[in-house]
Scaffold this motif. Structure first.
Motif, PDB file in Angstrom:
ATOM      1  N   PHE A  80       0.837  -1.202   0.000  1.00 46.99           N
ATOM      2  CA  PHE A  80       0.000   0.000   0.000  1.00 46.99           C
ATOM      3  C   PHE A  80       0.872   1.252   0.000  1.00 46.99           C
ATOM      4  O   PHE A  80       0.579   2.234  -0.680  1.00 46.99           O
ATOM      5  N   SER A  81       1.974   1.196   0.742  1.00 46.73           N
ATOM      6  CA  SER A  81       2.907   2.326   0.783  1.00 46.73           C
ATOM      7  C   SER A  81       3.551   2.548  -0.584  1.00 46.73           C
ATOM      8  O   SER A  81       3.708   3.688  -1.036  1.00 46.73           O
ATOM      9  N   ALA A  82       3.911   1.446  -1.269  1.00 50.84           N
ATOM     10  CA  ALA A  82       4.514   1.557  -2.602  1.00 50.84           C
ATOM     11  C   ALA A  82       3.511   2.104  -3.608  1.00 50.84           C
ATOM     12  O   ALA A  82       3.853   2.929  -4.470  1.00 50.84           O
ATOM     13  N   ILE A  83       2.266   1.667  -3.501  1.00 47.56           N
ATOM     14  CA  ILE A  83       1.230   2.126  -4.433  1.00 47.56           C
ATOM     15  C   ILE A  83       0.929   3.609  -4.213  1.00 47.56           C
ATOM     16  O   ILE A  83       0.615   4.330  -5.161  1.00 47.56           O
ATOM     17  N   GLU A  84       1.059   4.085  -2.987  1.00 49.73           N
ATOM     18  CA  GLU A  84       0.878   5.519  -2.724  1.00 49.73           C
ATOM     19  C   GLU A  84       1.885   6.339  -3.534  1.00 49.73           C
ATOM     20  O   GLU A  84       1.531   7.356  -4.141  1.00 49.73           O
ATOM     21  N   VAL A  85       3.136   5.883  -3.555  1.00 52.14           N
ATOM     22  CA  VAL A  85       4.177   6.582  -4.322  1.00 52.14           C
ATOM     23  C   VAL A  85       3.816   6.604  -5.804  1.00 52.14           C
ATOM     24  O   VAL A  85       3.939   7.624  -6.487  1.00 52.14           O
ATOM     25  N   ILE A  86       3.341   5.464  -6.309  1.00 52.56           N
ATOM     26  CA  ILE A  86       2.949   5.363  -7.720  1.00 52.56           C
ATOM     27  C   ILE A  86       1.773   6.284  -8.019  1.00 52.56           C
ATOM     28  O   ILE A  86       1.774   7.017  -9.017  1.00 52.56           O
ATOM     29  N   GLU A  87       0.770   6.254  -7.171  1.00 51.24           N
ATOM     30  CA  GLU A  87      -0.446   7.026  -7.414  1.00 51.24           C
ATOM     31  C   GLU A  87      -0.174   8.525  -7.436  1.00 51.24           C
ATOM     32  O   GLU A  87      -0.639   9.243  -8.328  1.00 51.24           O
ATOM     33  N   VAL A  88       0.588   9.003  -6.474  1.00 51.72           N
ATOM     34  CA  VAL A  88       0.917  10.433  -6.414  1.00 51.72           C
ATOM     35  C   VAL A  88       1.738  10.830  -7.642  1.00 51.72           C
ATOM     36  O   VAL A  88       1.504  11.885  -8.257  1.00 51.72           O
ATOM     37  N   SER A  89       2.689   9.992  -8.022  1.00 54.69           N
ATOM     38  CA  SER A  89       3.521  10.285  -9.192  1.00 54.69           C
ATOM     39  C   SER A  89       2.693  10.332 -10.469  1.00 54.69           C
ATOM     40  O   SER A  89       2.847  11.243 -11.290  1.00 54.69           O
ATOM     41  N   LEU A  90       1.805   9.353 -10.649  1.00 54.51           N
ATOM     42  CA  LEU A  90       0.978   9.323 -11.857  1.00 54.51           C
ATOM     43  C   LEU A  90       0.046  10.536 -11.923  1.00 54.51           C
ATOM     44  O   LEU A  90      -0.144  11.127 -12.984  1.00 54.51           O
ATOM     45  N   ARG A  91      -0.552  10.888 -10.811  1.00 51.20           N
ATOM     46  CA  ARG A  91      -1.418  12.075 -10.771  1.00 51.20           C
ATOM     47  C   ARG A  91      -0.652  13.304 -11.242  1.00 51.20           C
ATOM     48  O   ARG A  91      -1.112  14.061 -12.095  1.00 51.20           O
ATOM     49  N   THR A  92       0.510  13.490 -10.653  1.00 47.32           N
ATOM     50  CA  THR A  92       1.306  14.681 -10.936  1.00 47.32           C
ATOM     51  C   THR A  92       1.760  14.724 -12.393  1.00 47.32           C
ATOM     52  O   THR A  92       1.622  15.742 -13.086  1.00 47.32           O
ATOM     53  N   ARG A  93       2.296  13.616 -12.875  1.00 46.85           N
ATOM     54  CA  ARG A  93       2.869  13.592 -14.217  1.00 46.85           C
ATOM     55  C   ARG A  93       1.787  13.636 -15.306  1.00 46.85           C
ATOM     56  O   ARG A  93       1.962  14.307 -16.327  1.00 46.85           O
ATOM     57  N   LEU A  94       0.668  12.936 -15.078  1.00 48.67           N
ATOM     58  CA  LEU A  94      -0.415  12.978 -16.067  1.00 48.67           C
ATOM     59  C   LEU A  94      -1.030  14.367 -16.145  1.00 48.67           C
ATOM     60  O   LEU A  94      -1.336  14.862 -17.236  1.00 48.67           O
ATOM     61  N   ALA A  95      -1.227  14.997 -14.980  1.00 47.71           N
ATOM     62  CA  ALA A  95      -1.812  16.338 -14.958  1.00 47.71           C
ATOM     63  C   ALA A  95      -0.893  17.329 -15.668  1.00 47.71           C
ATOM     64  O   ALA A  95      -1.347  18.178 -16.449  1.00 47.71           O
ATOM     65  N   HIS A  96       0.404  17.242 -15.408  1.00 51.54           N
ATOM     66  CA  HIS A  96       1.362  18.151 -16.052  1.00 51.54           C
ATOM     67  C   HIS A  96       1.394  17.922 -17.562  1.00 51.54           C
ATOM     68  O   HIS A  96       1.339  18.877 -18.352  1.00 51.54           O
ATOM     69  N   PHE A  97       1.455  16.658 -17.966  1.00 52.03           N
ATOM     70  CA  PHE A  97       1.526  16.305 -19.383  1.00 52.03           C
ATOM     71  C   PHE A  97       0.301  16.802 -20.148  1.00 52.03           C
ATOM     72  O   PHE A  97       0.406  17.455 -21.185  1.00 52.03           O
ATOM     73  N   HIS A  98      -0.885  16.512 -19.602  1.00 48.29           N
ATOM     74  CA  HIS A  98      -2.125  16.839 -20.324  1.00 48.29           C
ATOM     75  C   HIS A  98      -2.385  18.345 -20.338  1.00 48.29           C
ATOM     76  O   HIS A  98      -2.761  18.916 -21.373  1.00 48.29           O
ATOM     77  N   SER A  99      -2.205  19.011 -19.208  1.00 50.80           N
ATOM     78  CA  SER A  99      -2.492  20.448 -19.150  1.00 50.80           C
ATOM     79  C   SER A  99      -1.468  21.262 -19.933  1.00 50.80           C
ATOM     80  O   SER A  99      -1.778  22.328 -20.471  1.00 50.80           O
ATOM     81  N   GLU A 100      -0.233  20.763 -20.041  1.00 46.18           N
ATOM     82  CA  GLU A 100       0.768  21.452 -20.845  1.00 46.18           C
ATOM     83  C   GLU A 100       0.363  21.464 -22.320  1.00 46.18           C
ATOM     84  O   GLU A 100       0.588  22.437 -23.031  1.00 46.18           O
ATOM     85  N   LYS A 101      -0.271  20.383 -22.768  1.00 39.98           N
ATOM     86  CA  LYS A 101      -0.659  20.272 -24.171  1.00 39.98           C
ATOM     87  C   LYS A 101      -2.043  20.852 -24.445  1.00 39.98           C
ATOM     88  O   LYS A 101      -2.263  21.490 -25.482  1.00 39.98           O
ATOM     89  N   TYR A 102      -2.984  20.658 -23.515  1.00 43.86           N
ATOM     90  CA  TYR A 102      -4.378  21.019 -23.782  1.00 43.86           C
ATOM     91  C   TYR A 102      -4.921  22.148 -22.897  1.00 43.86           C
ATOM     92  O   TYR A 102      -6.068  22.568 -23.069  1.00 43.86           O
ATOM     93  N   GLY A 103      -4.115  22.625 -21.954  1.00 41.22           N
ATOM     94  CA  GLY A 103      -4.568  23.703 -21.087  1.00 41.22           C
ATOM     95  C   GLY A 103      -5.122  23.201 -19.769  1.00 41.22           C
ATOM     96  O   GLY A 103      -5.411  22.005 -19.595  1.00 41.22           O
ATOM     97  N   ALA A 104      -5.309  24.134 -18.842  1.00 41.31           N
ATOM     98  CA  ALA A 104      -5.727  23.794 -17.479  1.00 41.31           C
ATOM     99  C   ALA A 104      -7.066  23.069 -17.428  1.00 41.31           C
ATOM    100  O   ALA A 104      -7.297  22.207 -16.572  1.00 41.31           O
TER     101      ALA A 104
END
Length: 282
Positions: A80-104
């Motif tokens: 569960f601790s390892a998945i927390e690291v994955i989940e936070v990372s995916l949230r951050t990176r997906l949000a940055h990737f998508h909003s950089e290309k398509y806007g906020a």
């Protein structure tokens, strides 16, 4: 239809275990475990030791089954601790990737996703999370000050792992490739495996001797192993963002756990290979 099983006293539960062949050398210890864990929950950990006639294998002690339970509990906490690291990372990176290309607010535009994307369902899921968290400070702040408009990097804080998986799967192929590289096809299966694993861990479900519903792709392992914990933990490894942190933090802890309980567990019950520690390193 079968009749509902009758209630049993703790002494009755102990006698039932003995009748099935379980060795109990300390009734007080056994009763305390049953009081705090419950016969029904613990009974699932007897499954790998069960014969066709419902009795247990020779020389199966209650203390061994309890130690398998404890191993499973500690393993859940680690994963569960390892998945927390994955989940936070995916949230951050997906949000940055998508909003950089398509806007906020580009996540609200169906054209930024593939043709399978159900924009109405996606918006309903987001609205539900906003409603459920409307008293949380950052949610209230955006409702009061931005007319309920949330940039992707803000609203993604409310995304479940399942919603992250849905979000990634609905990206257009070019975006999946840009985000995940050569693993873009396998990534959705890994995210589904981690979603299932996270939910099991969050609800204190059993991992030991469990058959999982989601199967990972991209790994050269048997179909049976894909359905067991080995397939799930390979997915965790694949998605974990830091090789250094995985090798220096996660691996020593899981190796120590397996060492502590090596006399009680069976790698076969998890579909783990003998050299699992070598294979699991990044």
């Amino acid at each position: 239809m079968n009749e509902v099983k009758p209630h049993l006293s703790y002494e009755g539960q102990i006698n039932k275990l003995r009748e099935k062949g379980c060795i109990i050398d300390d009734d007080s210890f056994c009763r305390n475990v049953l009081v705090n864990i419950g016969y029904y929950r613990l009974s699932a950990y007897f499954l790998p030791f069960k014969s066709f006639d419902g009795t247990y294998m020779d020389n199966l002690s209650f203390k061994r089954v309890y130690r398998v339970y404890e191993f499973d509990r500690k393993l859940r906490n680690l994963l569960f601790s390892a998945i927390e690291v994955i989940e936070v990372s995916l949230r951050t990176r997906l949000a940055h990737f998508h909003s950089e290309k398509y806007g906020a607010l580009g996540y609200l535009d169906a054209s930024s996703f593939n043709s399978k994307h159900n924009a109405d369902k996606f918006k309903l899921n987001i609205d539900r999370e906003i409603e459920n968290n409307k008293k949380v400070l950052f949610v209230k702040h955006h409702i009061d000050n931005y007319d309920g408009q949330f940039p992707l990097w803000v609203i993604s804080e409310l995304f479940t792992f399942g919603m992250l998986s849905y979000f990634y799967n609905d990206l257009i192929t070019a975006d999946k490739k840009a985000f995940a590289g050569a693993d873009y096809r396998n990534m959705i299966s890994w995210m589904r495996c981690c979603t299932d694993l996270r939910n099991i861990c969050a609800h204190y479900g059993r991992l030991y001797f469990r058959i999982f519903s989601a199967m990972p792709s991209g790994f050269q392992i048997s179909e049976a192993a894909k359905r067991r914990l080995w397939g799930a933990i390979l997915s965790v490894k694949a998605l974990y963002p830091s090789a250094e942190k995985w090798n220096s933090e996660f691996m020593p802890r899981i190796e120590a756990l397996f060492e502590e309980y090596k006399e009680d567990i069976n790698l076969y019950h998890l579909a783990y290979p003998r050299d699992w520690a070598i294979q699991l390193k990044k």
